[in-house]
Design a protein around this motif. Structure first.
Motif, short mmCIF file in Angstrom:
data_model
loop_
_atom_site.label_atom_id
_atom_site.label_comp_id
_atom_site.label_asym_id
_atom_site.label_seq_id
_atom_site.Cartn_x
_atom_site.Cartn_y
_atom_site.Cartn_z
N THR A 74 0.84 -1.20 0.00
CA THR A 74 0.00 0.00 0.00
C THR A 74 0.88 1.25 0.00
N ALA A 75 1.92 1.25 0.83
CA ALA A 75 2.85 2.40 0.87
C ALA A 75 3.56 2.57 -0.47
N LEU A 76 3.92 1.46 -1.10
CA LEU A 76 4.56 1.52 -2.42
C LEU A 76 3.62 2.13 -3.45
N SER A 77 2.38 1.69 -3.42
CA SER A 77 1.38 2.21 -4.35
C SER A 77 1.20 3.72 -4.17
N LYS A 78 1.19 4.18 -2.92
CA LYS A 78 1.04 5.62 -2.65
C LYS A 78 2.28 6.41 -3.08
N ALA A 79 3.46 5.78 -2.97
CA ALA A 79 4.71 6.48 -3.32
C ALA A 79 4.87 6.61 -4.83
N TRP A 80 4.21 5.74 -5.60
CA TRP A 80 4.35 5.80 -7.06
C TRP A 80 3.41 6.85 -7.63
N ILE A 94 11.84 -1.31 0.49
CA ILE A 94 11.18 -1.88 1.68
C ILE A 94 10.18 -2.96 1.25
N ALA A 95 9.37 -2.66 0.24
CA ALA A 95 8.38 -3.62 -0.23
C ALA A 95 9.06 -4.88 -0.78
N TYR A 96 10.14 -4.70 -1.50
CA TYR A 96 10.88 -5.84 -2.06
C TYR A 96 11.36 -6.76 -0.94
N GLU A 97 11.94 -6.18 0.09
CA GLU A 97 12.45 -6.98 1.22
C GLU A 97 11.30 -7.72 1.93
N GLU A 98 10.20 -7.02 2.20
CA GLU A 98 9.09 -7.64 2.93
C GLU A 98 8.36 -8.68 2.10
N VAL A 99 8.09 -8.38 0.83
CA VAL A 99 7.34 -9.32 -0.02
C VAL A 99 8.18 -10.55 -0.29
N ALA A 114 1.06 -3.52 -7.44
CA ALA A 114 0.94 -2.38 -6.52
C ALA A 114 1.12 -1.05 -7.22
N VAL A 115 1.99 -1.00 -8.22
CA VAL A 115 2.24 0.28 -8.91
C VAL A 115 1.55 0.36 -10.27
N GLY A 116 0.91 -0.74 -10.68
CA GLY A 116 0.19 -0.73 -11.95
C GLY A 116 1.09 -0.63 -13.16
N ARG A 117 2.25 -1.24 -13.08
CA ARG A 117 3.22 -1.22 -14.17
C ARG A 117 3.58 -2.66 -14.52
N PRO A 118 4.09 -2.90 -15.73
CA PRO A 118 4.50 -4.26 -16.10
C PRO A 118 5.69 -4.74 -15.26
N GLN A 119 5.83 -6.06 -15.19
CA GLN A 119 6.94 -6.64 -14.43
C GLN A 119 8.30 -6.15 -14.92
#
Length: 153
Positions: A74-80, A94-99, A114-119
């Motif tokens: 959620t924080a990643l989505s808001k930051a993008w 942070i998201a990478y480490e936690e996920v 989360a960011v709505g972008r391709p892999q």
């Protein structure tokens, strides 16, 4: 502080007393009926307690990790905001480490969603986060600490 008790019965009674936050405050092993406690029964009680606590800990850890994973995504989505900023790269690291700690879903799928972008785009963002020092691989962390080989998780 009020304690709640939970009793596990076998050839002995194993009673766990927990406080209102679920922390164990007392453990009581009692012989059932007219029998006495033997060394074998005490060893059994210890194993039963250890197994129960391990199970509770793993169950709780999984719940915490999933909840934490949702929070960081959620924080990643808001930051993008469509721009690669320091705030976004920090949130991505942070998201990478936690996920990466979560079982199941592919990590890049979760980050990309989360960011709505391709892999492929998110993979490039992760590479940039590494280059700019926001994300350090475990092997690099070990090497920076002077370890020849970083310990595996």
């Amino acid at each position: 502080m009020e304690l709640t008790t939970e009793t596990l019965v076998s050839p002995y009674s194993l009673e766990l007393a927990r406080d209102d936050q679920g922390r164990i405050k007392a453990v009581t092993v009692t012989a059932v009926g007219d029998s006495e406690l033997t060394l074998s029964q005490l060893e059994q009680a210890w194993r039963a307690l250890r197994d129960r606590l391990r199970s509770d800990e793993l169950r709780g850890r999984g719940t915490y990790n999933r909840r934490r994973g949702v929070d960081v995504l959620t924080a990643l989505s808001k930051a993008w905001d469509g721009q690669i900023t320091d705030e976004y790269l920090a949130a991505l690291a942070i998201a990478y480490e936690e996920v990466s700690k979560l079982p199941g879903r592919a990590m890049l799928d979760s980050l990309a969603e989360a960011v709505g972008r391709p892999q492929a785009t998110v993979r490039a963002h992760v590479s940039r986060a590494r280059r700019e020092g926001w994300l350090v691989d475990r092997d690099e962390q070990g090497a920076q600490r002077g370890n020849r080989h970083a310990p595996s998780p």
